[in-house]
Write a protein that holds these residues in place. Structure first.
Motif, PDB file in Angstrom:
ATOM      1  N   GLY A 121       0.791  -1.226   0.000  1.00  0.00           N
ATOM      2  CA  GLY A 121       0.000   0.000   0.000  1.00  0.00           C
ATOM      3  C   GLY A 121       0.822   1.274   0.000  1.00  0.00           C
ATOM      4  N   ILE A 122       2.142   1.178   0.217  1.00  0.00           N
ATOM      5  CA  ILE A 122       2.980   2.379   0.268  1.00  0.00           C
ATOM      6  C   ILE A 122       2.947   3.178  -1.037  1.00  0.00           C
ATOM      7  N   PRO A 123       3.060   2.552  -2.224  1.00  0.00           N
ATOM      8  CA  PRO A 123       2.963   3.355  -3.457  1.00  0.00           C
ATOM      9  C   PRO A 123       1.656   4.122  -3.566  1.00  0.00           C
ATOM     10  N   LEU A 124       0.552   3.534  -3.111  1.00  0.00           N
ATOM     11  CA  LEU A 124      -0.728   4.240  -3.123  1.00  0.00           C
ATOM     12  C   LEU A 124      -0.696   5.427  -2.169  1.00  0.00           C
ATOM     13  N   LEU A 125      -0.120   5.232  -0.989  1.00  0.00           N
ATOM     14  CA  LEU A 125      -0.022   6.330  -0.026  1.00  0.00           C
ATOM     15  C   LEU A 125       0.829   7.474  -0.577  1.00  0.00           C
ATOM     16  N   LYS A 126       1.911   7.141  -1.250  1.00  0.00           N
ATOM     17  CA  LYS A 126       2.763   8.172  -1.833  1.00  0.00           C
ATOM     18  C   LYS A 126       2.066   8.903  -2.969  1.00  0.00           C
ATOM     19  N   ALA A 127       1.169   8.189  -3.671  1.00  0.00           N
ATOM     20  CA  ALA A 127       0.509   8.795  -4.831  1.00  0.00           C
ATOM     21  C   ALA A 127      -0.573   9.788  -4.437  1.00  0.00           C
ATOM     22  N   VAL A 128      -1.228   9.572  -3.318  1.00  0.00           N
ATOM     23  CA  VAL A 128      -2.390  10.407  -2.981  1.00  0.00           C
ATOM     24  C   VAL A 128      -2.214  11.192  -1.681  1.00  0.00           C
ATOM     25  N   THR A 129      -1.112  11.003  -0.971  1.00  0.00           N
ATOM     26  CA  THR A 129      -0.884  11.746   0.271  1.00  0.00           C
ATOM     27  C   THR A 129       0.461  12.459   0.196  1.00  0.00           C
ATOM     28  N   GLU A 130       0.720  13.266   1.183  1.00  0.00           N
ATOM     29  CA  GLU A 130       1.980  13.997   1.271  1.00  0.00           C
ATOM     30  C   GLU A 130       2.848  13.465   2.407  1.00  0.00           C
ATOM     31  N   LEU A 131       2.650  12.208   2.757  1.00  0.00           N
ATOM     32  CA  LEU A 131       3.433  11.608   3.822  1.00  0.00           C
ATOM     33  C   LEU A 131       4.899  11.499   3.419  1.00  0.00           C
ATOM     34  N   THR A 132       5.784  11.789   4.338  1.00  0.00           N
ATOM     35  CA  THR A 132       7.215  11.638   4.095  1.00  0.00           C
ATOM     36  C   THR A 132       7.619  10.184   4.325  1.00  0.00           C
ATOM     37  N   PRO A 133       8.761   9.768   3.793  1.00  0.00           N
ATOM     38  CA  PRO A 133       9.218   8.397   4.047  1.00  0.00           C
ATOM     39  C   PRO A 133       9.339   8.088   5.537  1.00  0.00           C
ATOM     40  N   GLN A 134       9.772   9.075   6.336  1.00  0.00           N
ATOM     41  CA  GLN A 134       9.895   8.843   7.770  1.00  0.00           C
ATOM     42  C   GLN A 134       8.530   8.551   8.404  1.00  0.00           C
ATOM     43  N   GLN A 135       7.503   9.273   7.979  1.00  0.00           N
ATOM     44  CA  GLN A 135       6.155   9.055   8.522  1.00  0.00           C
ATOM     45  C   GLN A 135       5.599   7.700   8.100  1.00  0.00           C
ATOM     46  N   ILE A 136       5.883   7.311   6.866  1.00  0.00           N
ATOM     47  CA  ILE A 136       5.405   6.013   6.380  1.00  0.00           C
ATOM     48  C   ILE A 136       6.035   4.872   7.162  1.00  0.00           C
ATOM     49  N   TRP A 137       7.347   4.950   7.390  1.00  0.00           N
ATOM     50  CA  TRP A 137       8.015   3.867   8.113  1.00  0.00           C
ATOM     51  C   TRP A 137       7.704   3.913   9.600  1.00  0.00           C
ATOM     52  N   LEU A 138       7.416   5.110  10.131  1.00  0.00           N
ATOM     53  CA  LEU A 138       6.958   5.203  11.518  1.00  0.00           C
ATOM     54  C   LEU A 138       5.615   4.499  11.681  1.00  0.00           C
ATOM     55  N   SER A 139       4.763   4.628  10.681  1.00  0.00           N
ATOM     56  CA  SER A 139       3.471   3.935  10.713  1.00  0.00           C
ATOM     57  C   SER A 139       3.666   2.428  10.717  1.00  0.00           C
ATOM     58  N   LEU A 140       4.670   1.941   9.979  1.00  0.00           N
ATOM     59  CA  LEU A 140       4.959   0.510   9.990  1.00  0.00           C
ATOM     60  C   LEU A 140       5.393   0.063  11.386  1.00  0.00           C
ATOM     61  N   ALA A 141       6.206   0.868  12.057  1.00  0.00           N
ATOM     62  CA  ALA A 141       6.618   0.535  13.420  1.00  0.00           C
ATOM     63  C   ALA A 141       5.410   0.481  14.358  1.00  0.00           C
ATOM     64  N   ILE A 142       4.480   1.401  14.161  1.00  0.00           N
ATOM     65  CA  ILE A 142       3.250   1.399  14.975  1.00  0.00           C
ATOM     66  C   ILE A 142       2.429   0.137  14.703  1.00  0.00           C
ATOM     67  N   ILE A 143       2.383  -0.293  13.443  1.00  0.00           N
ATOM     68  CA  ILE A 143       1.662  -1.520  13.084  1.00  0.00           C
ATOM     69  C   ILE A 143       2.290  -2.731  13.769  1.00  0.00           C
ATOM     70  N   ILE A 144       3.615  -2.760  13.842  1.00  0.00           N
ATOM     71  CA  ILE A 144       4.306  -3.874  14.512  1.00  0.00           C
ATOM     72  C   ILE A 144       3.930  -3.900  15.996  1.00  0.00           C
TER      73      ILE A 144
END
Length: 399
Positions: A121-144
């Protein structure tokens, strides 16, 4: 403590050997080829869709709902067996060491699927949001972190409540997990902290109840038996699982199919094979699942070559597995009391498979009707089905 850890280690090694023994039949050459084509086609269409997806598409909610649903499904892998209700009873005070090992394996065995879905889902998030790579990977840590909490909460809930009303627990955890992931993807980190604290408190409350209750061996043994039975049923689609016995259902709504069998002594085997196929869950649902998979690929993957390859591979799998299943049945049948030529049963199986391969071809062809030369899909399924039946070796038939 060491003895229980050794028990877990031995059971885990046996479990892995059992899984590997059957998985080598699952990931065979034709299945690997199908997966390569399907993953490639889906990936290509996904990348093309990302080029035109609207900026208003609710990507955060979509990812959160899918990931939250998977997080809520955290069934513990305890590897407990029925005799443990007696033999492990004297060691009940030391069982937390055993369950810690079980929960570690549960977490690591389930986190992979959740992480893969999120990464997809990361490519979709990058396509439609303004999330930075740090925010995306922080979300993955939260999911873990959420997965870790969900695994322990479901275990403690099952322990404290013997599995009663588990659906309510899963809905609660699923909603909290969805809201947490969505908040993380929309930078609402204060809500993330609140939701995680709620899950943590929920887990601690259940853990306190666990300490004052006896181990529900019966429930965990049943959970483990159901989990392994689900794996064996899956493996049975690709190879014969000796100790698996499928259930029988009447399926009266399919009684009209029996009318195509002529009423004569020579048609007794045909009638018997039709009833065996339709009423046996393993046989009937195998055909249904492979047909549905083939139909969904034809419906959503708008690439004729991929549809043809998948349809051919699944037609081959359908025919060879049902041929073996219907010809190699070791159950006692009334026809064994009478002199019946082996060729009669083989001919009856051929008739049944021809009919249901044709039905499969029609269903998949209708799903592919929007593609160029959609009729080729049906022709391929029929040809591969007949060719597979002719060239494959017959299993031994006992009379």
């Amino acid at each position: 403590m060491n003895s229980l850890q050794e028990v877990w280690s031995k059971r885990f090694n046996h479990y892995m050997l059992e899984v590997q023994k059957y998985m080598r039949f699952v990931f065979t050459g034709h299945i690997a080829l199908v997966l390569v084509f399907v993953i490639g086609a889906v990936g290509y269409q996904y990348s093309e869709w990302l080029k035109v997806v609207a900026n208003t598409f609710p990507a955060e909610w979509l990812v959160a709902i899918i990931v939250g649903f998977l997080l809520a499904l955290s069934r513990p892998v305890t590897l407990l067996r029925d005799p443990d209700q007696v033999y492990l009873l004297p060691l009940e005070s030391k069982m937390p060491a055993y369950f810690r090992s079980a929960l570690r394996w549960t977490f690591w065995s389930q986190i992979g699927l959740v992480a893969i879905i999120y990464i997809v889902g990361i490519p979709l998030l990058k396509a439609v949001t303004e999330l930075t790579p740090q925010q995306i990977w922080l979300s993955l840590a939260i999911i873990i972190i959420l997965k870790y909490l969900n695994v322990h909460i479901e275990f403690n809930y099952r322990y404290a409540n013997r599995g009663a009303s588990l659906i309510i627990d899963r809905i609660t955890r699923g909603l909290l997990s969805i809201l947490t992931v969505q908040s993380a993807l929309t930078e609402g980190y204060s809500y993330v902290v609140i939701f995680i604290i709620l899950l943590f408190v929920y887990n601690r409350t259940l853990a306190k109840r666990v300490k004052v209750q006896p181990i529900p061996y019966e429930h965990f043994v049943k959970v483990e038996q159901n989990r392994m039975m689900a794996f064996y049923r899956f493996a049975n689609y690709f190879t014969d699982v000796p100790h698996l016995h499928g259930s029988i259902r009447r399926r009266g709504w399919l009684n009209f199919i029996y009318s195509i069998v002529p009423y004569s002594q020579k048609s007794a085997q045909s009638y018997l094979v039709y009833r065996t196929f339709i009423r046996t869950d393993d046989h009937f649902y195998l055909w249904v699942r492979l047909t549905v998979i083939s139909g969904l690929i034809a419906l959503f993957v708008n690439m004729p070559v991929v549809t043809w390859v998948v349809a051919a591979a699944l037609a081959f799998a359908t025919t060879i597995q049902l041929k073996y299943a219907l010809l190699s049945s070791g159950d006692f049948r009334m026809d064994r009391l009478y002199p019946v030529e082996p060729a009669q049963r083989k001919n009856a199986v051929r008739k049944v498979l021809r009919l249901f391969v044709v039905i499969q071809a029609i269903i998949v062809m209708l799903c592919a009707i929007g593609q160029p030369m959609f009729f080729v899909t049906g022709i391929i399924i029929i040809v591969i089905g007949e060719f597979t039946f002719q060239i494959t070796k017959d299993p031994s038939i006992e009379y």
